[in-house]
Structure formats: C-alpha cells, structure tokens
Design an enzyme around this catalytic site. Structure first.
Site, short mmCIF file in Angstrom:
data_model
loop_
_atom_site.label_atom_id
_atom_site.label_comp_id
_atom_site.label_asym_id
_atom_site.label_seq_id
_atom_site.Cartn_x
_atom_site.Cartn_y
_atom_site.Cartn_z
CD1 TRP A 196 -2.92 1.46 0.54
CD2 TRP A 196 -1.55 2.43 2.02
NE1 TRP A 196 -3.41 2.71 0.80
CE2 TRP A 196 -2.60 3.33 1.71
CE3 TRP A 196 -0.57 2.83 2.92
CZ2 TRP A 196 -2.68 4.60 2.27
CZ3 TRP A 196 -0.65 4.10 3.48
CH2 TRP A 196 -1.70 4.97 3.15
CG ASP A 364 -13.56 8.59 -3.18
OD1 ASP A 364 -13.51 7.74 -2.29
OD2 ASP A 364 -12.88 8.50 -4.22
CG ASP A 365 -15.92 5.90 1.61
OD1 ASP A 365 -17.12 5.72 1.80
OD2 ASP A 365 -15.02 5.23 2.14
NE ARG A 441 -10.38 2.66 4.72
CZ ARG A 441 -11.00 3.41 3.83
NH1 ARG A 441 -11.81 2.88 2.96
NH2 ARG A 441 -10.78 4.70 3.79
CE LYS A 474 -11.32 5.73 -5.98
NZ LYS A 474 -10.83 6.87 -5.22
CG ASP A 476 -11.78 1.42 -3.23
OD1 ASP A 476 -10.85 0.58 -3.32
OD2 ASP A 476 -11.63 2.52 -2.69
CG ASN A 478 -10.59 0.39 0.40
OD1 ASN A 478 -9.48 0.65 -0.05
ND2 ASN A 478 -11.62 1.19 0.22
CB CYS A 524 -10.01 1.79 -7.09
SG CYS A 524 -9.41 2.51 -5.54
CG ASP A 546 -5.18 4.81 -1.59
OD1 ASP A 546 -5.82 4.96 -2.65
OD2 ASP A 546 -5.59 4.12 -0.64
C1 GLA Z 1 -9.47 3.66 -0.96
C2 GLA Z 1 -9.20 4.32 -2.29
C3 GLA Z 1 -9.18 5.82 -2.10
C4 GLA Z 1 -10.52 6.27 -1.52
C5 GLA Z 1 -10.81 5.54 -0.23
C6 GLA Z 1 -12.21 5.84 0.26
O1 GLA Z 1 -8.41 3.84 -0.07
O2 GLA Z 1 -8.01 3.86 -2.84
O3 GLA Z 1 -8.93 6.48 -3.31
O4 GLA Z 1 -11.53 6.02 -2.46
O5 GLA Z 1 -10.69 4.13 -0.39
O6 GLA Z 1 -12.52 5.21 1.45
#
Ligand code: GLA
Length: 736
Positions: A196, A364-365, A441, A474, A476, A478, A524, A546
């Site tokens: 990461w 985003d989030d 997370r 996007k 994701d 995580n 992502c 990131d």
């Molecule tokens: C991940 C993505 C980031 C962002 C966060 C949101 O880390 O790589 O770009 O979108 O999640 O929680």
C-alpha cells in the site's frame, strides 16, 4: 462446409489487399509433421505432437517463414530422466514422472492421482486453435485454446478442464499453460512488487536453477506482486534492442506465476490459479476454465515489449473501443472532503473544477448510509438523507449544468459490521464458524461466491445506475480475504470460492456494462491492488496508488508502464504537503507528473489561491492538446528516478508520428551540475518538428528542430534547484 468457410476466412486474412505484412497472423497445422505453427509478421510459436503423444513445445521467437525446414517433435529422452520431465510439454499433467511444475494435478475419488495427458484432437477456426488432450485412461479432457493477435503477435491461451468421468474430481492445480523461452540461455527476470502506498516497484534478477514464485494469496490481484513478467538476457542494457519474452495473466483472484529453471537449462514459466489452498471440486459433467495467460516476443527490447503490451491492451483487452478513445479529465473530492461530503461542499468543488476545464466530477466515499468514517455504513447503499436531503439527483444536475458528467465511488464486496446489511445477513461474509472474523479497515468481505450475494450486489448497483445519471463508477476493494470459509456448502466444495468469487465479480461487472453500455468503471483496490488483464477487460482505467506524492508517483508510474498502458493510468494532482510523504512540490511538477497518464485532480480547490488556479487552468488546457498522444501513443522511457536516479523523463509518440510529447523532472540539483543533452527516440529523422514550450527551460531557441537533431544531438534543458520540471510538445511540420 464449416471447415471450408474457415479456410476461406484464413485465406482472406492472408491476402486481403491493402493489409500490411504486420497485420497478418496465421494458425496452421502441418499434418505430415504433426506441428502447430502460430505466427504473426514478427513472431512464430511452434509445438508438436511427439511419438509418445505428448504436446511438446518447440520454438518461440522471431518469425520463421519456411515450413519445409521445421522438424517434427521428438521426445528427447535421457539416460535416466523420464521423458516428460525433459520434454517441455505445453500442458503437462502431474503423472508419469514429472518433476517440474505441472499444469494439472488431480485426485480421483479412488485415490488415484496420476494424470497423463496425450493429444486427442484439434480444431482451427481463423486465428483460434483448440488442441484437446485426454488422460491416457480416464475421461478427463483438457481443451487448450490458443489465439494470436495479428498486430502484436501476442498469444492468448487458456485451458478448459472437463470432467467426463462418473464421479467428482478434486483439482489441486489448474494452470493455463507453460511458456518456454529458448533453451540453453541465461535469462534475467523482471517483475513488479509493492505494498500500500508503494505499488509498482520494478525488480530485476538473473534466473538461476530452481523456482521464483510470483503470486497473490490475498483473494485479489494484490499489492505484493502483479501478474506480469518479462525475460531477457542478463547483460542487455539497451531498452530498445534485444529479445524479450513477456507475459501477463488475466485473473483478479489468487494467481501464481512460477518461473523455473531446470537443470537442463530450460526456463519454464507456468501460470494460472494459485495452487496455495487450492482444491477445486469438479462434479461430473462440469468444467473449469483457467485464466487467460497472454505472452509475446519482441526483438525491440523491454521498451518494445511494453509498447506491444500497451497496444494490445488498448485494442484487445479494454472494453469495446474504450482503449481507442481518450480518458476525460476528472476531479475527485476524496482528498478534499473525506467522509464529510454534502450538497454544499460538493457543489463548491464542482464549480471550481469546471472552471479549470475538468470534464468529470466524482464523489468518493461517504455519500451513503451512516458512513461518517470507515467504521460504519459500508453495505448500506442508500443515499444519506442528512448529507443529500433530495438524493443525488440535484447534485448530478448541477454537475451536468457545469458541463461535466458525474461519477461515484462504490465498494460492493465489503461490509462494516456496524451496518444494517450485516445486522440482517451476518452469514453473508467469508468466515469459519466459531472463529474470529478478522477485520481490515473495520470491514469484512462479502462472499461473492454465493449466488444470492452476487444477485443482491448486481441489483443494487443496477438500481443506482438506472435511477441516477451516472457515467462512471470508481469500483473499490479495500481489504484482502481472511478466514476464507463458505460454511453453507459441503467442506470439499468450500475452496471453489477461490475461483467462484472472482468469476461472480466479473459477472456482476459484465452484466452491469451490458445493461448500461455507456457506463465507465475504474478498478481501484485501496490504491493499485487490483490491476490485471482480467479486470482491465471490464474496466476503463485504474487507480495506481493512494500515494499521490508526485516524486513517488514518478517511480510507481514508471514501473506501472512496464506492464500497463498509460491510457488507463489514473493520477491526481493533490494538495501539498502530501498526506503520505509530507513533501511539497511545485504545482507545475505535480501537474506534469500526473499528465504521464490520465490526468485527474483531487486537491481542495476551494483553498487554492489565484496563482495556483491559473497554473492549473493552463496545465489542464495543455493536457488537452497532448492527451491523445500520451494515452494512445507509443511510450519511450528515457530516464527513471528508480534506484536513486535524480532525473526522470518520458516521451510519447502519437500513433501517426505527428506529435511528440516529452516530460522531464529533476529531483534535486547537486554540485551545480548541468543536465547532459537528452536524446529522444522513435522519431522521423528527416522530419522537422515545431517546438511548443510551456516555459523557458529548453535552451535551444530555434522554433523548429529536426528529428535527427532531437535523436542524435539531443536537447538541453535548464532544470535547476529542487523539483524542476518541464514538458515539450513537438508537432511534425514536414519531411525534409
Ligand atoms: C481507498 C481508495 C481511495 C478512496 C478511499 C475511500 O483507499 O483507494 O482512493 O476512495 O478508499 O474510502
């Protein structure tokens, strides 16, 4: 009749008028010698059926044009070693004395574990060859599919394992095939590893006898290694010349590439599903398809290998014509507003972004459920009513009124324990009953291998995109897998999830795209942990890391392009000091670094002063004049910051060679040093190029420079101090 038509099709491919030699490809069977010959204008790949019935690899390298001189396959044998070990088989079963990596390992219900695959038949349809192998006794069949791309000579292969016996079999290893560079030579291996915030690190090492395993055990493509490799000869220093054999797997779950040198000086590269914890239960009548394994050969060095892959990815891997269009410039609000998104702050950012010339606004989030931090709400995909009282529609309408389209972040494979979804369906996550459920997370992984979870996931995504005017997701992911149990199925079927999870993920994306053909998607995974040719086949761009520190990004982007095209390489300009390294670089440096691929902006623009905004506007306008070349042209890596380098430069030549774009970056000047002349590559020596400057760093004052001067004399750049940077555009004016 069908065969006659196919022959006619092949014939047409070979003689169609106006076709360049480069666009020819062929797949032939030389019946008298039992040889399969796959070729493009630049490369040939040959294997044959030997006297034992094994499929034996014979040649992979520069193009060969005379069938008469090709010899049939003969099992080499050896005084003591058993034949299959010595003969490089295209797809070897584990049995009959094979001591190197097999492509298929099976256990039958009666305890038999011997699998000896011999040639059974074949079929050729245009550029596609299918060779069927069968175990010498039992009804296990393997269909090996090969295709060759005429333009790049890149081969694609996979294997379909069919269980036609009366009982289940457990597959302990299912590989897509083994690649063999020429025997008797030493090789250097290049591969990509990372973590990461530090993805895309290029490694180089000489191969020695034994195995080097590249793999992921995380449940997805992973940070730690990427499923790409390149082989060349250890002493080769020139990135533009010399033989390179390279390849990549298209699989976004646990994968493995085993690079093995035998005592017979034969390098074998075997890749497919990771064998770690693998035990696929294949019921009678069922089949298992391995991931596609792609590979190519070039005589144009590692630079040429990357360019072939880039072209192949744009034309053959990316969905539809995505790889031929250009990517829009996007703004993403993650680094500006974090989880604290609302109508007012997103509108304010959208306004600033639009005024800079941004074309897509992405929230985003944080827009859904009780998602006020990463501790809650994941899984509850309804718009948060406090943050967006009227839903997303008013924001989308506002973004569109500013001339941008709208994108949104989703993470469909995950759930926070603190969510309505988890309270309702605690059994939907990967778990071993009675064992702790490890969180990453603060989240758990939904078991997408379950069809009910897959359907649920598809339907809420479909609803989101149907009800709102969303141009871009996007997508994701995580956290990695832990406790990969599937308690709802029998113990001997649970490990099928290593395959079914990813297949169902692919199905969700494929159905979504089919229903919403204009929808674009970014892959992502907590940064760049899910970039591979399987994912890229169904997404339009990739989040690289990131870590948006421009200096780190230059190194990571350099590594990324060994395997993947700049077309999909998404980078954003974010605020300084950078959140990860605390480094401050000038706005120009930040922008130029982000322009090496697909440009985006992620800074808190409301805090930018007039000078910063003016530079940003100028940079965005400049990028629009060069992005066709950067995204769809040919990349030449001129200098890298890797391994302590102080200067980086990358050059892009447009497809029709009419435009050249150069980016140059100085880390920090020392001892009053002046940069030596920088020589460009891949130009038309006889042509004149009009020089477009964005600043006064180019010492040559002439408005025009010739290709020969640029390539042989080289240009002088006045980059000084810390973080000097420039970009130059050369537009071809005329040939001499
Ligand atoms: C991940 C993505 C980031 C962002 C966060 C949101 O880390 O790589 O770009 O979108 O999640 O929680």
């Amino acid at each position: 009749m069908a065969r006659a038509l196919r022959f006619y099709a092949v014939f047409l491919v070979l003689i169609a008028p106006g076709m360049s030699a480069f666009s020819q490809a062929s797949v032939r069977y030389l019946a008298d010698k039992k040889l399969f010959v796959l070729g493009s204008a630049s490369t040939t790949y040959i294997f044959g059926v030997n006297e034992r019935g094994e499929l034996q690899h014979l040649y992979w390298g520069p193009h060969l044009w005379r069938d008469e001189e090709l010899a049939a396959a003969h099992s080499p044998g050896a005084p003591i070693d058993i034949s299959p070990t010595a003969a490089g088989q295209e797809f070897a079963g584990w049995g009959d004395g094979l001591y190197f990596e097999p492509c298929l390992k099976v256990t039958f219900p009666d305890g038999n574990r011997d699998m000896v695959l011999h040639y059974f038949g074949h079929d050729i349809a245009g550029n596609e060859l299918t060779v069927t192998l069968k175990d010498i006794q039992r009804a296990v069949f393997v269909n090996l599919h090969y295709t060759i791309d005429p333009a790049t000579g890149i081969l694609r292969r996979d294997a379909v394992i069919e269980n036609r016996t009366g009982g289940p079999i457990i597959i302990e290893s299912a590989q897509s095939g083994t690649w063999y560079p020429p025997q008797g030579e030493r090789y250097r291996l290049r591969y990509l590893t990372g973590k990461w915030a530090g993805e895309w690190q290029l490694n180089e090492e000489t191969i020695h006898p034994g195995s080097r395993i590249l793999e992921s055990r995380t449940g997805s493509t992973g940070y730690y290694a990427n499923p790409w490799f390149a082989l060349d000869h250890p002493g080769d220093q020139d990135p533009e010349h010399g033989s390179v054999w390279f390849g990549a797997l298209g699989w976004s779950g646990n994968w493995r590439i085993d690079v093995e040198e035998t005592p017979f000086e034969q390098v074998r590269v075997t890749g497919g599903y990771n064998t770690f914890d693998f035990a696929y239960h294949l019921a009678p009548g069922e089949s298992l398809t391995t991931p596609p394994f792609y590979a190519g050969y070039t005589a144009s060095g590692i630079g040429g290998a990357s360019r072939l892959l880039h072209r192949f990815e744009r034309t053959e891997i990316l969905p539809d014509s995505s790889g031929l269009r250009t990517r829009p410039i996007l703004y993403n609000s993650w680094y500006a507003t974090g989880f604290n998104v609302n109508m007012a702050n997103q509108e304010a950012l959208a306004r600033e972004a639009a005024s800079l010339g941004v074309e897509r606004f992405v929230i985003d989030d944080g827009w859904f459920g009780e998602r006020n931090s990463d501790r809650a709400g994941l899984g509850d995909w309804f718009v948060n009513p406090q943050k967006f009282p009227q839903g997303l529609k008013p924001l989308i309408a506002y973004v569109k009124s500013l001339g941008m389209d709208f994108g949104i972040w989703v993470e469909p494979e995950m759930v926070n324990p603190d969510s309505e979804l988890y309270r309702k369906h605690p059994d939907w996550v990967l778990n071993f009953p009675g064992r702790p459920r490890s969180q990453g997370r603060h989240q758990l992984v939904l078991n997408l291998a379950r069809d009910d979870v897959k359907e649920y996931t598809f339907h809420w995504l479909d609803r989101l995109v149907t009800e709102n005017d969303i141009a871009f997701l996007k997508l994701d992911h995580n956290r990695d897998f832990s406790e990969p149990g599937w308690p709802q199925v029998a113990p001997d079927e649970q490990r099928n999830l290593w395959v079914l999870y990813t297949k169902n993920l692919y199905e969700i994306i494929d159905r979504l795209r089919q229903k919403h053909p204009k929808l674009e998607i970014e892959t992502c995974a907590g940064g760049g942990a899910r970039v591979d040719l399987g994912m890229l086949h169904r997404t339009d761009q990739a989040w690289v890391s990131d870590n948006t520190d421009a200096l780190d990004r230059l190194i990571m982007q350099d590594g990324f392009t060994y395997a993947y095209t700049p077309h999909i390489m998404e980078d954003w300009v974010t605020d300084v000091p950078n959140g990860i390294d605390g480094r401050t670089v000038p706005v120009k440096f930040n922008f130029l670094a982000a322009m090496e691929g697909s440009l985006g902006i992620g800074a808190d623009l409301n805090r930018w002063n007039t000078e910063q905004l003016t530079t940003a506007k100028r940079m965005v306008a400049y990028y629009k004049t060069i992005r066709q070349t950067v995204q769809n042209g040919s990349l030449y890596r001129l200098a890298s910051l890797r391994n302590g380098g102080n200067f980086a430069a990358s050059e892009y030549v447009s497809e029709d060679s009419s435009q050249i774009v150069l980016f140059a970056f100085l880390h920090s000047q020392e001892f009053g040093d002046v940069l030596p002349p920088l020589r460009l590559l891949g130009l038309d020596g006889q042509a004149l190029y009009c020089v477009h400057r964005i600043d006064d760093t180019l010492i040559e004052q002439s408005a025009m420079l010739s290709g020969d001067y640029l390539m042989h004399h080289g240009i002088s750049l006045r980059l000084t101090g810390d973080y000097g940077s420039t970009s130059l555009r050369f537009d071809k004016v005329s040939a001499k």
